[in-house]
Scaffold this motif. Structure first.
Motif, PDB file in Angstrom:
ATOM      1  N   PHE A  34      36.208  67.514  16.255  1.00 37.10           N
ATOM      2  CA  PHE A  34      36.725  66.591  17.262  1.00 37.10           C
ATOM      3  C   PHE A  34      37.897  67.326  17.903  1.00 37.10           C
ATOM      4  O   PHE A  34      38.927  67.525  17.247  1.00 37.10           O
ATOM      5  CB  PHE A  34      37.163  65.268  16.638  1.00 37.10           C
ATOM      6  CG  PHE A  34      36.023  64.471  16.082  1.00 37.10           C
ATOM      7  CD1 PHE A  34      35.129  63.824  16.928  1.00 37.10           C
ATOM      8  CD2 PHE A  34      35.815  64.372  14.713  1.00 37.10           C
ATOM      9  CE1 PHE A  34      34.054  63.101  16.426  1.00 37.10           C
ATOM     10  CE2 PHE A  34      34.745  63.644  14.196  1.00 37.10           C
ATOM     11  CZ  PHE A  34      33.864  63.004  15.059  1.00 37.10           C
ATOM     12  N   HIS A  89      39.989  69.924  15.908  1.00 37.13           N
ATOM     13  CA  HIS A  89      39.933  69.562  14.486  1.00 37.13           C
ATOM     14  C   HIS A  89      38.510  69.776  13.954  1.00 37.13           C
ATOM     15  O   HIS A  89      37.584  69.024  14.284  1.00 37.13           O
ATOM     16  CB  HIS A  89      40.364  68.089  14.356  1.00 37.13           C
ATOM     17  CG  HIS A  89      40.369  67.601  12.943  1.00 37.13           C
ATOM     18  ND1 HIS A  89      40.597  66.292  12.619  1.00 37.13           N
ATOM     19  CD2 HIS A  89      40.159  68.232  11.766  1.00 37.13           C
ATOM     20  CE1 HIS A  89      40.532  66.144  11.320  1.00 37.13           C
ATOM     21  NE2 HIS A  89      40.257  67.311  10.780  1.00 37.13           N
ATOM     22  N   PRO A 135      38.387  62.725  -0.388  1.00 41.32           N
ATOM     23  CA  PRO A 135      39.562  62.053   0.164  1.00 41.32           C
ATOM     24  C   PRO A 135      39.315  61.494   1.561  1.00 41.32           C
ATOM     25  O   PRO A 135      38.403  61.953   2.256  1.00 41.32           O
ATOM     26  CB  PRO A 135      40.615  63.173   0.219  1.00 41.32           C
ATOM     27  CG  PRO A 135      40.058  64.320  -0.522  1.00 41.32           C
ATOM     28  CD  PRO A 135      38.593  64.145  -0.650  1.00 41.32           C
ATOM     29  N   SER A 136      40.158  60.558   1.945  1.00 40.78           N
ATOM     30  CA  SER A 136      40.082  59.989   3.281  1.00 40.78           C
ATOM     31  C   SER A 136      40.229  61.101   4.317  1.00 40.78           C
ATOM     32  O   SER A 136      41.075  61.987   4.169  1.00 40.78           O
ATOM     33  CB  SER A 136      41.219  58.971   3.413  1.00 40.78           C
ATOM     34  OG  SER A 136      41.162  58.387   4.668  1.00 40.78           O
ATOM     35  N   GLY A 137      39.373  61.049   5.336  1.00 40.24           N
ATOM     36  CA  GLY A 137      39.455  62.048   6.409  1.00 40.24           C
ATOM     37  C   GLY A 137      38.747  63.352   6.095  1.00 40.24           C
ATOM     38  O   GLY A 137      38.812  64.300   6.879  1.00 40.24           O
ATOM     39  N   SER A 138      38.028  63.412   4.965  1.00 37.18           N
ATOM     40  CA  SER A 138      37.376  64.678   4.597  1.00 37.18           C
ATOM     41  C   SER A 138      36.031  64.876   5.306  1.00 37.18           C
ATOM     42  O   SER A 138      35.379  65.899   5.081  1.00 37.18           O
ATOM     43  CB  SER A 138      37.200  64.761   3.078  1.00 37.18           C
ATOM     44  OG  SER A 138      36.443  63.679   2.598  1.00 37.18           O
ATOM     45  N   LYS A 173      33.310  62.546   5.415  1.00 40.40           N
ATOM     46  CA  LYS A 173      32.137  61.932   4.767  1.00 40.40           C
ATOM     47  C   LYS A 173      31.307  61.135   5.785  1.00 40.40           C
ATOM     48  O   LYS A 173      30.090  61.290   5.865  1.00 40.40           O
ATOM     49  CB  LYS A 173      32.586  61.001   3.613  1.00 40.40           C
ATOM     50  CG  LYS A 173      33.453  61.702   2.577  1.00 40.40           C
ATOM     51  CD  LYS A 173      33.863  60.782   1.448  1.00 40.40           C
ATOM     52  CE  LYS A 173      34.744  59.617   1.847  1.00 40.40           C
ATOM     53  NZ  LYS A 173      36.090  60.004   2.353  1.00 40.40           N
ATOM     54  N   SER A 174      31.982  60.276   6.551  1.00 44.80           N
ATOM     55  CA  SER A 174      31.251  59.459   7.541  1.00 44.80           C
ATOM     56  C   SER A 174      30.634  60.341   8.611  1.00 44.80           C
ATOM     57  O   SER A 174      29.495  60.118   9.028  1.00 44.80           O
ATOM     58  CB  SER A 174      32.188  58.472   8.239  1.00 44.80           C
ATOM     59  OG  SER A 174      32.605  57.512   7.334  1.00 44.80           O
ATOM     60  N   THR A 175      31.395  61.337   9.032  1.00 46.41           N
ATOM     61  CA  THR A 175      30.875  62.219  10.087  1.00 46.41           C
ATOM     62  C   THR A 175      29.616  62.935   9.592  1.00 46.41           C
ATOM     63  O   THR A 175      28.627  63.063  10.323  1.00 46.41           O
ATOM     64  CB  THR A 175      31.971  63.242  10.485  1.00 46.41           C
ATOM     65  OG1 THR A 175      33.159  62.519  10.831  1.00 46.41           O
ATOM     66  CG2 THR A 175      31.535  64.102  11.639  1.00 46.41           C
ATOM     67  N   GLU A 233      30.055  53.566   3.288  1.00 46.98           N
ATOM     68  CA  GLU A 233      31.023  52.662   2.662  1.00 46.98           C
ATOM     69  C   GLU A 233      30.581  51.195   2.770  1.00 46.98           C
ATOM     70  O   GLU A 233      31.291  50.365   3.335  1.00 46.98           O
ATOM     71  CB  GLU A 233      32.401  52.854   3.293  1.00 46.98           C
ATOM     72  CG  GLU A 233      32.924  54.258   3.071  1.00 46.98           C
ATOM     73  CD  GLU A 233      34.425  54.378   3.297  1.00 46.98           C
ATOM     74  OE1 GLU A 233      35.115  53.375   3.118  1.00 46.98           O
ATOM     75  OE2 GLU A 233      34.865  55.479   3.625  1.00 46.98           O
ATOM     76  N   HIS A 236      33.527  54.656  -2.248  1.00 45.14           N
ATOM     77  CA  HIS A 236      34.673  54.852  -3.150  1.00 45.14           C
ATOM     78  C   HIS A 236      34.391  54.182  -4.498  1.00 45.14           C
ATOM     79  O   HIS A 236      35.275  54.092  -5.344  1.00 45.14           O
ATOM     80  CB  HIS A 236      35.951  54.281  -2.525  1.00 45.14           C
ATOM     81  CG  HIS A 236      36.336  55.000  -1.252  1.00 45.14           C
ATOM     82  ND1 HIS A 236      36.880  56.265  -1.262  1.00 45.14           N
ATOM     83  CD2 HIS A 236      36.217  54.661   0.046  1.00 45.14           C
ATOM     84  CE1 HIS A 236      37.102  56.667  -0.010  1.00 45.14           C
ATOM     85  NE2 HIS A 236      36.700  55.698   0.805  1.00 45.14           N
TER      86      HIS A 236
HETATM   87  N1  LIG Z   1      35.323  59.836  17.112  1.00 43.60           N
HETATM   88  C1  LIG Z   1      36.336  60.574  16.617  1.00 43.60           C
HETATM   89  N2  LIG Z   1      37.235  61.140  17.424  1.00 43.60           N
HETATM   90  C2  LIG Z   1      38.235  61.907  16.941  1.00 43.60           C
HETATM   91  N3  LIG Z   1      38.418  62.164  15.613  1.00 43.60           N
HETATM   92  C3  LIG Z   1      37.541  61.624  14.775  1.00 43.60           C
HETATM   93  C4  LIG Z   1      36.459  60.789  15.208  1.00 43.60           C
HETATM   94  N4  LIG Z   1      35.747  60.391  14.125  1.00 43.60           N
HETATM   95  C5  LIG Z   1      36.371  60.929  13.053  1.00 43.60           C
HETATM   96  N5  LIG Z   1      37.434  61.667  13.439  1.00 43.60           N
HETATM   97  C6  LIG Z   1      38.339  62.418  12.556  1.00 43.60           C
HETATM   98  O1  LIG Z   1      37.544  63.263  11.753  1.00 43.60           O
HETATM   99  C7  LIG Z   1      38.044  63.323  10.430  1.00 43.60           C
HETATM  100  C8  LIG Z   1      36.946  62.919   9.468  1.00 43.60           C
HETATM  101  O2  LIG Z   1      36.653  61.547   9.667  1.00 43.60           O
HETATM  102  P1  LIG Z   1      35.586  60.791   8.774  1.00 43.60           P
HETATM  103  O3  LIG Z   1      35.598  59.360   9.195  1.00 43.60           O
HETATM  104  O4  LIG Z   1      34.297  61.506   8.819  1.00 43.60           O
HETATM  105  O5  LIG Z   1      36.240  60.950   7.335  1.00 43.60           O
HETATM  106  P2  LIG Z   1      35.934  60.154   5.987  1.00 43.60           P
HETATM  107  O6  LIG Z   1      35.943  61.155   4.892  1.00 43.60           O
HETATM  108  O7  LIG Z   1      34.700  59.343   6.155  1.00 43.60           O
HETATM  109  O8  LIG Z   1      37.229  59.238   5.875  1.00 43.60           O
HETATM  110  P3  LIG Z   1      37.429  57.776   5.223  1.00 43.60           P
HETATM  111  O9  LIG Z   1      37.179  57.893   3.733  1.00 43.60           O
HETATM  112  O10 LIG Z   1      38.881  57.480   5.508  1.00 43.60           O
HETATM  113  O11 LIG Z   1      36.488  56.851   5.925  1.00 43.60           O
HETATM  114  C9  LIG Z   1      39.255  62.409  10.387  1.00 43.60           C
HETATM  115  O12 LIG Z   1      40.405  63.203  10.547  1.00 43.60           O
HETATM  116  C10 LIG Z   1      39.065  61.494  11.574  1.00 43.60           C
HETATM  117  O13 LIG Z   1      40.298  61.070  12.098  1.00 43.60           O
END
Ligand SMILES: Nc1ncnc2c1ncn2[C@@H]1O[C@H](COP(=O)(O)OP(=O)(O)OP(=O)(O)O)[C@@H](O)[C@H]1O
Length: 258
Positions: free
Chosen positions: A21, A24, A45-48, A50-52, A177, A209
């Protein structure tokens, strides 16, 4: 642990997956296979990312590079997505359940479940309703067929969302989640349905989680951090003897919180 046929083609095959993104880098060249009937639990961890990672597996996120194949058919190759028509067809093979349920608020529970099959599988209303009622029975909500989503608890909404995804007869189910938005007392009923699907051999990728679920139901636990998969393995190994210090401290933090 389920038997995995080493000669079976992977249900999901991911190679060199890259997603950023802006500047990043969230996924930095991920390789991973999900075998038929496997339950892969993704933690970290949060932001690692996973969702992406999960969202790239059904084309909800467009990566910059790499490939994702579902049942041997490319969803994206070298960062290029399939044309919309083909992408939509392939997406039907990949059910997705979100943290926030995403039910259609103006449709009854039954209509939420029948809409996709009527529009995309060309079933008649009667055919779709027979299937939908069986799915609602499976998730314990046959008696809520005529209810509107607003009248349901969070756990019930999520079970409808699972039934709705199953109504498309997916080959793989992705759960992002699925219990994070639920009151603690409603988490169990959703995990129960997911356990049932796992026991029936559904191929699943689950971001969660819920460490007990990861331990009990996961065939493989994938740990993400810093843009990639830092380790992946059987739950008993990941939970008792992880190879990475980062995994150990993540688990310690999570397990002492719960
Ligand atoms: N649409 C977007 N635009 C900009 N940054 C994004 C976008 N989606 C995710 N990010 C960033 O990408 C990184 C990974 O996000 P992601 O949601 O995949 O993490 P995660 O491991 O699922 O986190 P969580 O456990 O908090 O849900 C984070 O820093 C998030 O802020």
């Amino acid at each position: 642990m389920k038997e995995v046929n080493p000669n079976a083609a992977p249900m999901v095959r991911i190679r060199g997956l890259r997603k950023s993104f802006g500047s990043h880098v969230v996924l930095d060249g991920i390789d991973f296979d999900v075998q038929p009937s496997q339950v892969v639990v993704v933690i970290g961890p949060s932001g690692s990312g996973k969702s992406t990672f999960l969202r790239c597996c059904n084309g909800l996120e467009k990566p910059e590079g790499g490939s994702v194949e579902i049942c041997g058919r490319p969803l994206m190759q070298d960062g290029r997505m399939l044309p919309d028509h083909d992408l939509n067809a392939l997406r039907e093979e990949v059910g997705m359940v979100f943290q926030s349920f995403n039910l259609f608020p103006h449709l009854s529970v039954l209509d939420n479940v029948t809409l996709g099959p009527r529009k995309l599988r060309s079933l008649s209303r009667a055919e779709a309703e027979v299937e939908a009622r069986a799915l609602l029975e499976k998730v314990g909500l046959a008696h809520k067929a005529s209810a509107m989503p607003a009248s349901l608890s969070g756990g019930q909404k999520q079970r409808v969302a699972i039934a709705r995804a199953l109504a498309m007869k997916p080959r793989v189910m992705l759960f992002d989640e699925p219990t994070s938005a639920l009151d603690p007392e409603l988490v169990g009923e959703v995990l129960q349905v997911m356990k049932l699907l796992a026991s029936e051999g559904m191929t699943m990728m689950v971001v969660t989680h819920e460490m007990d679920f990861a331990r009990e139901v996961g065939d493989v636990v994938v740990v993400m951090d810093g843009g990639g998969i830092i380790e992946a393995g059987a739950p008993d190994v990941i939970f008792t003897n992880p190879s990475q210090e980062r995994t150990r401290s993540f688990l310690q933090a999570v397990l002492t919180r719960t």
